[in-house]
Design an enzyme around this catalytic site. Sequence first.
Site, PDB file in Angstrom:
ATOM      1  N   HIS A  48      -7.336  -6.168   1.080  1.00 21.88           N
ATOM      2  CA  HIS A  48      -6.153  -5.344   1.320  1.00 21.88           C
ATOM      3  C   HIS A  48      -5.353  -5.789   2.544  1.00 21.88           C
ATOM      4  O   HIS A  48      -4.369  -5.161   2.897  1.00 21.88           O
ATOM      5  CB  HIS A  48      -6.605  -3.882   1.507  1.00 21.88           C
ATOM      6  CG  HIS A  48      -5.530  -2.860   1.321  1.00 21.88           C
ATOM      7  ND1 HIS A  48      -4.928  -2.603   0.110  1.00 21.88           N
ATOM      8  CD2 HIS A  48      -4.926  -2.020   2.206  1.00 21.88           C
ATOM      9  CE1 HIS A  48      -4.040  -1.644   0.241  1.00 21.88           C
ATOM     10  NE2 HIS A  48      -4.002  -1.278   1.520  1.00 21.88           N
TER      11      HIS A  48
ATOM     12  N   ASP B 186     -10.258  -5.694  -3.049  1.00 23.69           N
ATOM     13  CA  ASP B 186      -9.672  -4.625  -2.240  1.00 23.69           C
ATOM     14  C   ASP B 186     -10.594  -3.407  -2.276  1.00 23.69           C
ATOM     15  O   ASP B 186     -10.879  -2.863  -3.352  1.00 23.69           O
ATOM     16  CB  ASP B 186      -8.293  -4.270  -2.804  1.00 23.69           C
ATOM     17  CG  ASP B 186      -7.471  -3.394  -1.894  1.00 23.69           C
ATOM     18  OD1 ASP B 186      -8.049  -2.490  -1.250  1.00 23.69           O
ATOM     19  OD2 ASP B 186      -6.253  -3.602  -1.840  1.00 23.69           O
TER      20      ASP B 186
ATOM     21  N   SER C 176       0.839  -1.206   0.000  1.00 22.06           N
ATOM     22  CA  SER C 176       0.000   0.000   0.000  1.00 22.06           C
ATOM     23  C   SER C 176       0.876   1.259   0.000  1.00 22.06           C
ATOM     24  O   SER C 176       1.595   1.503  -0.952  1.00 22.06           O
ATOM     25  CB  SER C 176      -0.952  -0.051   1.199  1.00 22.06           C
ATOM     26  OG  SER C 176      -1.976   0.897   1.083  1.00 22.06           O
TER      27      SER C 176
END
Length: 276
Positions: free
Chosen positions: A256, A223, A147
């Site tokens: 995620h 996600d 991320s």
Amino acid sequence: MNLVSEAKAHGGTQGVYSMHSAACGTEMTFAVYMPPQAANGPCPVLWYLSGLTCTHQNVMDKGEYRKRAAELGLIIVCPDTSPRGDMVPDDVTNWKFGKGAGFYLDATEAPWNENYRMQTHILAELPAVIEQHFAADLSRQGIFGHSMGGHGALTFALKHPDRFKSCSAFAPIVQPSTADWSVGAFERYLGKDEESWRRHDATRLIEDGARFDAFLVDQGTADSFLDDGLRPWLLEAACAAADIDLTLRMQEGYDHSYNFISTFMDDHLDWHAERL
């Protein structure tokens, strides 16, 4: 360097340490996994950069990297994501900014520029400590992250292709200069001149001529941040235009979280080991 904790794992050692950072003006904590092969000589170093709200602890507890790193003989270094301490400025109302959200850049705007200098900490200070205290071969370095950390890994590799021999990412923020969860941080850290933001944006760096041999990116299709924050198709387009080898794998049904990251961790470690 100060010892926080050490434990044996898969024949190697998982340690947590701290150091005073002149760049960040505070004590900084980091984790290092030393594989058993390090007892016989220096091993390659793989840097893992974590995402928003995380510390070194998240990947250390949930990333499931130690077994494969021990088999491959990889040192795994996990820095923190921001400066810490009571004297470090913060915005407790915003999880996308301040502590836990350093975005792997050196802030230029007050008061953030006094402490939020994570680029210098990770690229200059911490490697010097690793070289001094561990059996590390810094001629063989790779970098990956998740991320916000994927953003950091991509930009550091693009800016320093002679240092990093491999780069991969889990669900990276590929264009933070326009993503909804990073624009606010960029403006507060770097000011309103968006030209200065380009140096910390993977797609813009590629547009401006930066190059790297190859990237591996895994992205979950489930996600919740995919469409507004991550947008891997922008990196895909930038790499195609620049003739950069990108392996983009859209992983069906994955989100995620570290459930996603741990599932494909071995693939990423193998990717780096082949290049290191």
